[in-house]
Design a protein around this motif. Structure first.
Motif, mmCIF file in Angstrom:
data_model
loop_
_atom_site.group_PDB
_atom_site.id
_atom_site.type_symbol
_atom_site.label_atom_id
_atom_site.label_comp_id
_atom_site.label_asym_id
_atom_site.label_seq_id
_atom_site.Cartn_x
_atom_site.Cartn_y
_atom_site.Cartn_z
ATOM 1 N N HIS A 1 -8.642 -10.104 -3.295
ATOM 2 C CA HIS A 1 -7.500 -9.760 -2.462
ATOM 3 C C HIS A 1 -7.231 -8.263 -2.410
ATOM 4 O O HIS A 1 -6.887 -7.727 -1.363
ATOM 5 C CB HIS A 1 -6.249 -10.502 -2.949
ATOM 6 C CG HIS A 1 -6.316 -11.977 -2.718
ATOM 7 N ND1 HIS A 1 -5.644 -12.602 -1.699
ATOM 8 C CD2 HIS A 1 -7.011 -12.950 -3.352
ATOM 9 C CE1 HIS A 1 -5.908 -13.896 -1.731
ATOM 10 N NE2 HIS A 1 -6.737 -14.136 -2.726
ATOM 11 N N LEU A 2 -7.361 -7.585 -3.553
ATOM 12 C CA LEU A 2 -6.951 -6.167 -3.583
ATOM 13 C C LEU A 2 -8.101 -5.192 -3.369
ATOM 14 O O LEU A 2 -7.942 -4.203 -2.654
ATOM 15 C CB LEU A 2 -6.240 -5.867 -4.903
ATOM 16 C CG LEU A 2 -4.891 -6.553 -5.066
ATOM 17 C CD1 LEU A 2 -4.234 -6.139 -6.361
ATOM 18 C CD2 LEU A 2 -3.978 -6.212 -3.892
ATOM 19 N N PRO B 1 -10.862 -4.992 -1.547
ATOM 20 C CA PRO B 1 -11.233 -4.544 -0.196
ATOM 21 C C PRO B 1 -10.202 -3.572 0.391
ATOM 22 O O PRO B 1 -10.564 -2.662 1.130
ATOM 23 C CB PRO B 1 -11.264 -5.834 0.619
ATOM 24 C CG PRO B 1 -11.409 -6.914 -0.368
ATOM 25 C CD PRO B 1 -10.739 -6.458 -1.618
ATOM 26 N N ASN B 2 -8.945 -3.772 0.042
ATOM 27 C CA ASN B 2 -7.914 -2.869 0.567
ATOM 28 C C ASN B 2 -7.902 -1.536 -0.163
ATOM 29 O O ASN B 2 -7.555 -0.510 0.425
ATOM 30 C CB ASN B 2 -6.543 -3.541 0.474
ATOM 31 C CG ASN B 2 -6.432 -4.717 1.415
ATOM 32 O OD1 ASN B 2 -6.535 -4.559 2.620
ATOM 33 N ND2 ASN B 2 -6.260 -5.903 0.876
ATOM 34 N N ARG C 1 -10.567 1.063 1.125
ATOM 35 C CA ARG C 1 -10.178 1.911 2.256
ATOM 36 C C ARG C 1 -9.646 3.247 1.778
ATOM 37 O O ARG C 1 -9.843 4.277 2.410
ATOM 38 C CB ARG C 1 -9.082 1.237 3.083
ATOM 39 C CG ARG C 1 -9.502 -0.054 3.664
ATOM 40 C CD ARG C 1 -8.293 -0.776 4.220
ATOM 41 N NE ARG C 1 -8.737 -1.858 5.064
ATOM 42 C CZ ARG C 1 -8.067 -2.307 6.101
ATOM 43 N NH1 ARG C 1 -6.918 -1.765 6.411
ATOM 44 N NH2 ARG C 1 -8.528 -3.298 6.816
#
Lengths: 248, 269
Positions: free
Chosen positions: B181-182, B184-185, B188
């Motif tokens: 959940h975290l 990949p973010n 960025r």
């Protein structure tokens, strides 16, 4: 479980809760109690409204009920499995890195009991049920409108078929026309999927449209409760009268 | 789609890819042997020796080809160590918070308080100088705090988002939340930091080699070559010029890439 409890989905027994703040290396934290001695039940199949101004502890209560915060006093008894939450801020409810489909399928993957084919069938069924057009199934959150995002959130919350949903201001960030659509959807889903809601809102008009009973919260306490008609037509508390006055 | 091509990204991609290709070719093939000393000392650039020759009569173009590879290799591994370990520390501290966070981040502050070159010097003198992998390890350690800081902030700010709360309500464990959940973010945020870190690593390696504690002969890195070139600025200025230009181009290209990725993230043309 006694006979009279059989139609309950939730019992909140004299619950107090709050936050720890500050401190240095874990020392000297201060505790601030936000909700005090809250006591109520949610009946099977009902939509219970929770109203009050912002900052009265509505969201804290929601978190405590869901087990995201520990109550410091009292007890919370769930009569259903895994209650789910629908959030006000639908922008941050969907993971921006993944598609709508992924977000709805994720709870099933975590659950781990269904194979890929069964998951696909369930996700497709649920996304269709909440009224998301097929062309948006693969869309990322930033390609969806507010209403579409909230539909996806609802689908993700319902995909594991919970019986009890806490909806924390689910429509207050939406346009009025979209609000009506989502409220209609929530009502329809309640009937189709045998749901009970705790519906948190500061908007008394919305609560009036949707809810069966209503709790009025002020400064972390429940100051009034009753059926929507009772509370709206014959408010006992000054605070409730002011809230009603303000929403006209 | 939000992610569009933009000028920065395109220019950065062209420059960086060209250098990558050059470095790749240089690893396997150079027109002359980069260590052979038989082409005449201090020859100005000609068609036969594009960048001229140095004080030992070595072909500078071949050395630049080879050296670019070495520099890229060191810089990538360095940033890799920094990014992986830093992200891990950032995830643990940012996501879990509490006493672990306090202790690790104060340690991080202590590391940051050292000038990075001094810290690298210290680590290299402990590990033993003159070995390529020690340089990489030392620089890698030096790069950990900055990555830890960036990713900690990202993990901490994403920890309380509704989608994480939802995942937790669904019964997702910490590992799944962190990785699926975290991460990949956080990537960025990490990508621009990675490009900046890469450039710092190229320059740090150059400084270290320049000071004589980086790679040692017969290995050639761009930084080492630059330190060699400073002694012969008058006799063979082309050595310093072409080596320096390659470093500048490399750093510039990756810098553009980072700028471009950030712009693409924001959806700016």
């Amino acid at each position: 479980m006694t006979e009279e409890n059989n139609n309950l989905v939730l019992e909140v027994k004299h619950v107090s809760a709050g936050y720890k703040r500050g401190g240095f290396f874990g020392y000297g934290q201060k505790y601030k109690e936000v909700i005090h001695d809250v006591d109520f039940v949610v009946h099977y199949g009902e939509i219970l409204g929770l109203v009050g101004e912002s900052g009265t502890g509505k969201s804290t209560l929601a978190k405590t009920i869901l087990g995201l915060m520990e109550p410091t006093k009292g007890e919370i008894v769930h009569y259903t499995k895994r209650p789910q939450m629908i959030f006000q801020d639908f922008h941050s409810s969907l993971n921006p890195a993944y598609s709508a489909w992924w977000s709805v399928e994720e709870p099933l993957r975590i659950f781990g009991k269904y194979d890929a084919e069964e998951r696909e069938r369930r996700v497709r069924e649920m996304l269709t049920r909440v009224g998301l057009q097929e062309e948006f199934f693969a869309s990322k959150p930033d390609e969806l409108s507010g209403g579409q995002k909230q539909r996806v959130n609802i689908a993700a919350a319902l995909i594991r078929r919970p019986r009890f949903i806490i909806a924390d201001e689910p429509v207050s960030a939406l346009d009025v026309t979209i609000q009506a659509q989502i409220l209609k959807l929530l009502k329809q889903l309640r009937n189709e999927l045998d749901l009970s809601y705790l519906f948190i809102s500061h908007d008394l008009n919305v609560v009036y449209q949707l809810c069966d009973r209503v709790l009025v919260m002020k400064d972390g306490r429940i100051v009034e409760q009753g059926t929507v008609e009772e509370v709206y037509n014959n408010p006992k508390e000054e605070y409730t009268r002011n809230l009603l006055e303000a929403s006209k | 789609m939000k992610k569009r091509m933009n000028g920065y990204l395109l220019a950065g991609l062209i420059i960086t890819c060209t250098i990558l290709v050059v470095a790749l070719i240089g690893t396997f093939w150079t027109p002359y042997s980069p260590t052979a000393m038989q082409y005449g000392k201090f020859q100005a650039p000609t068609l036969a020796h594009l960048f001229g020759t140095d004080h030992f009569g070595r072909d500078i173009f071949s050395r630049v080809l080879k050296g670019t590879g070495t520099t890229l290799f060191i810089a990538l591994l360095t940033v890799g160590i920094g990014a992986v370990v830093g992200t891990f520390i950032g995830a643990v501290t940012g996501y879990f918070g509490g006493v672990v966070d306090d202790v690790l981040m104060r340690f991080n502050d202590a590391l940051t308080a050292f000038p990075s070159i001094l810290l690298a010097l210290l680590i290299i003198s402990l590990l033993g100088p003159g070995k390529k992998y020690n340089v990489i390890l030392a620089l890698g350690i030096v790069f950990i705090p900055s990555f830890a800081r960036v990713t900690r902030t990202a993990f901490a700010s994403l920890r309380d988002t509704n989608y994480v709360t939802s995942a937790r309500l669904m019964g997702a464990g910490n590992a799944r939340i962190l990785l699926v959940h975290l991460l990949p973010n956080v990537l960025r945020v990490l990508l621009p930091a990675f490009t900046i870190g890469f450039n710092n690593a190229v320059l740090a390696e150059a400084s270290m080699s320049f000071l004589g504690i980086g790679v040692t002969p017969p290995d050639a890195s761009l930084g080492y070559m630059l330190s060699e070139a400073q002694g012969m600025l008058k006799a063979g200025p082309w050595y310093a010029i072409f080596t320096g230009l390659t470093i500048v181009l490399l750093v510039f290209g990756v810098g553009l890439l980072g700028e471009g990725m950030q712009a693409a993230e924001k959806g700016v043309e």
